[in-house]
Design a protein around this motif. Structure first.
Motif, mmCIF file in Angstrom:
data_model
loop_
_atom_site.group_PDB
_atom_site.id
_atom_site.type_symbol
_atom_site.label_atom_id
_atom_site.label_comp_id
_atom_site.label_asym_id
_atom_site.label_seq_id
_atom_site.Cartn_x
_atom_site.Cartn_y
_atom_site.Cartn_z
ATOM 1 N N ASP A 1 -13.925 4.827 6.530
ATOM 2 C CA ASP A 1 -12.704 4.347 5.890
ATOM 3 C C ASP A 1 -13.032 3.022 5.219
ATOM 4 O O ASP A 1 -13.282 2.027 5.894
ATOM 5 N N SER A 2 -13.030 3.000 3.909
ATOM 6 C CA SER A 2 -13.421 1.795 3.176
ATOM 7 C C SER A 2 -12.232 1.060 2.561
ATOM 8 O O SER A 2 -12.411 0.206 1.699
ATOM 9 N N ARG A 3 -11.025 1.362 3.018
ATOM 10 C CA ARG A 3 -9.844 0.714 2.437
ATOM 11 C C ARG A 3 -9.897 -0.802 2.539
ATOM 12 O O ARG A 3 -9.618 -1.509 1.567
ATOM 13 N N LEU A 4 -10.259 -1.331 3.696
ATOM 14 C CA LEU A 4 -10.283 -2.782 3.872
ATOM 15 C C LEU A 4 -11.302 -3.411 2.927
ATOM 16 O O LEU A 4 -10.995 -4.368 2.223
ATOM 17 N N SER A 5 -12.489 -2.864 2.897
ATOM 18 C CA SER A 5 -13.524 -3.378 2.014
ATOM 19 C C SER A 5 -13.093 -3.301 0.553
ATOM 20 O O SER A 5 -13.269 -4.255 -0.215
ATOM 21 N N TYR B 1 -6.207 -6.410 6.927
ATOM 22 C CA TYR B 1 -6.494 -5.239 7.764
ATOM 23 C C TYR B 1 -5.188 -4.612 8.251
ATOM 24 O O TYR B 1 -4.999 -3.397 8.182
ATOM 25 N N ARG B 2 -4.285 -5.432 8.706
ATOM 26 C CA ARG B 2 -2.993 -4.914 9.181
ATOM 27 C C ARG B 2 -2.163 -4.346 8.035
ATOM 28 O O ARG B 2 -1.494 -3.334 8.192
ATOM 29 N N ALA B 3 -2.223 -4.995 6.875
ATOM 30 C CA ALA B 3 -1.438 -4.542 5.726
ATOM 31 C C ALA B 3 -1.903 -3.189 5.208
ATOM 32 O O ALA B 3 -1.098 -2.433 4.652
ATOM 33 N N VAL B 4 -3.179 -2.880 5.373
ATOM 34 C CA VAL B 4 -3.667 -1.575 4.915
ATOM 35 C C VAL B 4 -3.571 -0.512 6.003
ATOM 36 O O VAL B 4 -4.109 0.586 5.858
ATOM 37 N N GLY B 5 -2.875 -0.823 7.078
ATOM 38 C CA GLY B 5 -2.594 0.182 8.094
ATOM 39 C C GLY B 5 -3.536 0.208 9.279
ATOM 40 O O GLY B 5 -3.580 1.194 10.007
ATOM 41 N N GLU B 6 -4.288 -0.865 9.492
ATOM 42 C CA GLU B 6 -5.215 -0.970 10.615
ATOM 43 C C GLU B 6 -6.094 0.279 10.746
ATOM 44 O O GLU B 6 -6.009 1.024 11.715
ATOM 45 N N PRO B 7 -6.962 0.485 9.756
ATOM 46 C CA PRO B 7 -7.832 1.660 9.808
ATOM 47 C C PRO B 7 -8.624 1.719 11.112
ATOM 48 O O PRO B 7 -8.960 0.687 11.688
ATOM 49 N N THR B 8 -8.919 2.909 11.565
ATOM 50 C CA THR B 8 -9.688 3.108 12.781
ATOM 51 C C THR B 8 -11.027 2.407 12.656
ATOM 52 O O THR B 8 -11.723 2.561 11.655
ATOM 53 N N VAL B 9 -11.363 1.641 13.662
ATOM 54 C CA VAL B 9 -12.584 0.852 13.639
ATOM 55 C C VAL B 9 -13.804 1.721 13.951
ATOM 56 O O VAL B 9 -14.845 1.588 13.327
#
Length: 155
Positions: free
Chosen positions: A4-8, A78-86
């Motif tokens: 999951d690269s949303r945060l990056s 990170y929280r704003a993008v839905g806390e993707p699974t680490v």
């Protein structure tokens, strides 16, 4: 399992927006990430709801940073993008009957919790301003490699 690269991705475009003299379109941001503008709009809409970005429509419109970079941490984003699974790792069975597998699950759960807590702590200690400053230092040291739409070369 796909990462999951949303945060990056979001951090990437936030820094470009912060460095830009004006709004950046979803199309321009999508070219930077090698994705579709619809994906950019979907992800940035969650940041807009949190007040981190704003968008305007029409000619000359696009996305801009709407927050103080010194006050927003990577944890906030990170929280704003839905806390993707680490972690992509998980249990073979969530509720095993086997006592061995129960012991394995408990040990893994402890390790996952500790690792996630460390990650959250670190994300909370880095602001968008810290990233922007690091980017600025890198720009001074080396000739930048352009992103997909050659944003760095224009500056």
């Amino acid at each position: 399992m796909k990462k999951d690269s949303r945060l990056s991705s979001v951090l990437h475009v936030l820094l470009h927006m912060a460095q830009s003299d004006g709004p950046l379109t979803s199309e321009a941001l999508a070219r930077m990430l090698g994705t579709n503008p619809v994906v950019v709009r979907r992800v940035l809409s969650s940041l807009r709801e949190s007040g981190y970005v704003a968008s305007t429509k029409g000619h000359g419109g696009g996305w801009v940073v709407a927050c103080d970079l010194r006050k927003v941490t990577l944890l906030d984003v990170y929280r704003a993008v839905g806390e993707p699974t680490v972690f992509a790792m998980g249990h073979r069975l969530e509720n095993p009957q086997c006592l061995v597998e129960q012991a394995v699950n408990e040990a893994l759960d402890d390790a996952f919790r500790e690792a996630e807590a460390l990650l959250v702590e670190r994300l909370g200690g880095v602001t968008l301003a810290d990233l922007a400053a690091d980017f600025g230092r890198r720009m001074k040291r080396v000739r930048p490699q352009p992103c997909r739409n050659d944003v760095h070369a224009k500056r």
